[in-house]
Each structure stands twice: as C-alpha cells, then as structure tokens.
Design a protein around this motif. Structure first.
Motif: not given
Length: 383
Positions: A51, A63-65, A277-279, A283
């Motif tokens: 992250l 960063v968000d997964l 891009d965390n979108t 994803a």
C-alpha cells in the motif's frame, strides 16, 4: 520473522468476501486474518498488497485494494490444483526504503519456499525491491516489464517509479542478466534511452509489434524471472483509468493474454501489478489479469530449465562458420536455441544454456539469418 511485515485483511472486507457462494474463488483461498496466518506448506501462489505509492507523485490517492479483492474473489476459479493464499498487505514504512526492505524480505522468503508471489502495488518502483529479493538466491535475474516507458530516467527529482530501472542497472550487486520491455510507445521514450537499451543488448518490443502478433512475446516471458506490469500500459477506454488518461495501449484481451503467457512460463517466480487508479472499473480488469496469470500457472509444463533434453528434438543449422543448435519440445512444440559457453571470457553463464525462441527464429536461421535474441545473448556473455 519476515511475515511480521504483513497485516491481515480488513475484517469487514473479509465478511463481504465470505458472503459469496462456495463456488466462487473466495472459498478456494486461505486468508491472513486477525486470528491466524495461513499454513504455507501447501500454498503455491500468494497474493500480497503493497500500500505504498510514494514512488509516484502523480498518483491519484492512497492505495486501496478493496475493490480489486472484491472483484477477484467474486470470479469463479478454473480447474486449478494450486492452493492460493491471500497474505494481506505490507503497509507503507517510515520511508520508501523501509517499504523496499519489507517487500524484499517477504518476496525472498516466499521464493525460497517455491511460492509465487503476486504483488499488487503501489507504484512501479517496488519492482526494484522485488529484484533485490534475488540477492540472497545466488542467480542472475531476467526482468520483463509490460510498460509504455522504459523508466530509465536519471534527472534529479524524478519519480522513483520513472527511474527504477536505472537503479537496477547501476547498483551493486548487479544480478540483472536481461531486461525486456513489452509494449513501449516510442514518443514516451527518448532516443537516448532507446539507444542505451540497444547498447546493453536488452530487448524492447513496440506496442504495434505485440498487438499485431502477440505470440512473439511468449518466448520473452518464458525466459523471465520477474514480470512487472504497469497498468498505464492499458488504454483508458479498457482499463477505466480516467485519472491517468492513456489513449493508446493494450486492450483488455491483449493484457490478459500477456498475463497468461507470464503464468504459463515455468521460470516466472514473481508477478507484479503497479500504478493502478483505485477505481472500481479498473479493479474489474485487474481481477481478470490476476485470474489469467493463475490460469497460466496451472498449465505449466515443467520444461526447460526443469526438464530433460531427452524430451526434445534437436536441429543443427549450419550458419556461416558455426552451427546453431535448436531444440523443439516433443510435449508442447515450443522452441529453444542454444547459447554456447565461452570458457576464455568472464561471462555470466556457467554452462551452455537454452534461450526460448520461436519457430520463426528457426526458419530464419535456415535462411541464413542470425536470430536477433540469440545474437544479443551472445554479446552479453562476451562483453
């Protein structure tokens, strides 16, 4: 312990994932939770989030997964025999170097256990930390980057994600034997950078070359140890990344094909995805890229360097003043070309080795043309 760097998956996210049916991937994966860490003795593939995107100042946000994990675990698995573990995340260290250290230690430990890490970044400079994991493995490393840029920048103040390859090439210990770029776009790379890759006898394939004949990339992946995939190599209309707008690049089908080639390679031991891009839209694509990589791993044939030459047909092609030796697998019909060992020079090979190639390379040799990758590999061992 090296796995102390890993934090468990968020409990609320895990609850959402576990609500999926028993047929989904979520029920086929073992997770790092607050209560327990997976038993790695039977694990073949490990998913790890990193992250930290401080290496890319152009990044949109933290960063968000979560969306990637939700999308991936809602897919259905193939007829896979490998056990997959999600080991959670490596959080940003006090400095970027602290994060590099954590990634290096975790990746090195997993490779020693014959577990393939799938690293989801984070910025692409994390590739440097993955490369450094091989320092303790006493082997030369082949790195393949799926990227529109070479990331060879050297100007002061440049993002580490745009200059990590220079760091890999320059810093000791130098374990890099070969670097290959898949999908570069000429207008993003200076002529100086293109010339440098030629001078170092590295391989680079333009986006148009790969899109026209995607199969030419297969031998490149077959010889790789590390795959580093920059998500901005995919055009925005297919990735859904609107923050970093990319009008030209691979489409969704092509990038998934490259991921499958990566997985099917018997030699690839780390697969990394970076600069997303965390979108939610992106994803969906990343989840499918990971799926295709794992699908490829399932279909590995355990050929060279793990198999015996007894399972190959040997072809000798006289070319000018020497013979070029090709091998064709009786099992998969894939081709290799022999790179001779030069005992009188300080080269990086300890013995004759086989370089993956295509049937077209063999045809070219029979027409008295030296295969380019064979010639470059020769030069790297002499200089």
């Amino acid at each position: 312990m090296d796995f102390d760097f890993l934090t468990p998956i968020d409990t609320h996210l895990l609850i959402d994932i576990k609500r999926l049916s028993s047929q989904h991937l979520s029920s086929k994966v073992v997770f790092h939770t607050n209560e327990e860490f997976p038993d790695l003795s039977k694990v073949k593939i490990a998913i790890i989030g990193v992250l930290d995107n401080r290496g890319n100042s152009n990044s949109n946000n933290n960063v968000d997964l979560s969306n990637i994990r939700k999308e991936f675990y809602s897919l259905f698995p193939g007829n896979w025999s490998q056990t997959i573990a999600d080991l959670g995340d490596i959080l940003p260290g006090n400095s970027l170097d602290d994060t590099y250290f954590a990634v290096q230690k975790v990746v090195a430990t997993l490779i020693k256990k014959n577990i393939i890490p799938i690293i989801i970044g984070g910025s692409q400079d994390l590739t440097y930390a993955i490369y450094r994991a091989y320092d303790s493995l006493d082997q030369m490393v082949n790195l393949v980057s799926i990227d529109s840029k070479f990331d060879l920048g050297k100007e002061e103040g440049l993002n580490p994600s745009e200059s990590y390859l220079s760091k890999i090439i320059i810093e000791e210990p130098n374990n890099l034997f070969n670097y290959s770029n898949i999908g570069y776009q000429t207008y993003f790379n200076s002529q100086e950078e293109i010339d440098l890759l030629e001078k170092l006898y590295f391989d680079a394939y333009r986006l148009g070359e790969i899109c026209n004949t995607i199969a030419i990339s297969e031998p490149v992946f077959r010889d790789a140890d590390i795959i580093s995939l920059d998500l901005t190599s995919v055009k925005s209309s297919d990735s859904g990344n609107s923050f970093t707008f990319v009008p030209n690049g691979f489409n969704g089908k092509e990038i998934c094909s490259l991921a499958r080639y990566s997985g099917i390679s018997d030699k690839v031991s780390v697969f990394g995805l970076f600069n997303h891009d965390n979108t939610k839209q992106e994803a969906v694509l990343i989840a499918q890229i990971i799926w295709y990589f794992i699908e490829g791993v399932h279909f590995r044939s355990n050929e060279y360097p793990f198999g015996s030459k007894n399972n190959y047909s040997k072809y000798i092609v006289p070319l000018e003043d020497e013979d070029i030796i090709f091998y064709k697998s009786d099992k998969t019909e894939r081709w290799w070309i022999e790179i001779p060992f030069f005992s009188n020079v300080n080269n990086k090979l300890k013995k004759n080795t086989l370089l993956p190639c295509t049937h077209q390379d063999y045809i070219a040799a029979t027409n008295q043309e030296f295969p380019e990758r064979w010639w470059k590999a020769q030069r790297k061992n002499i200089v």
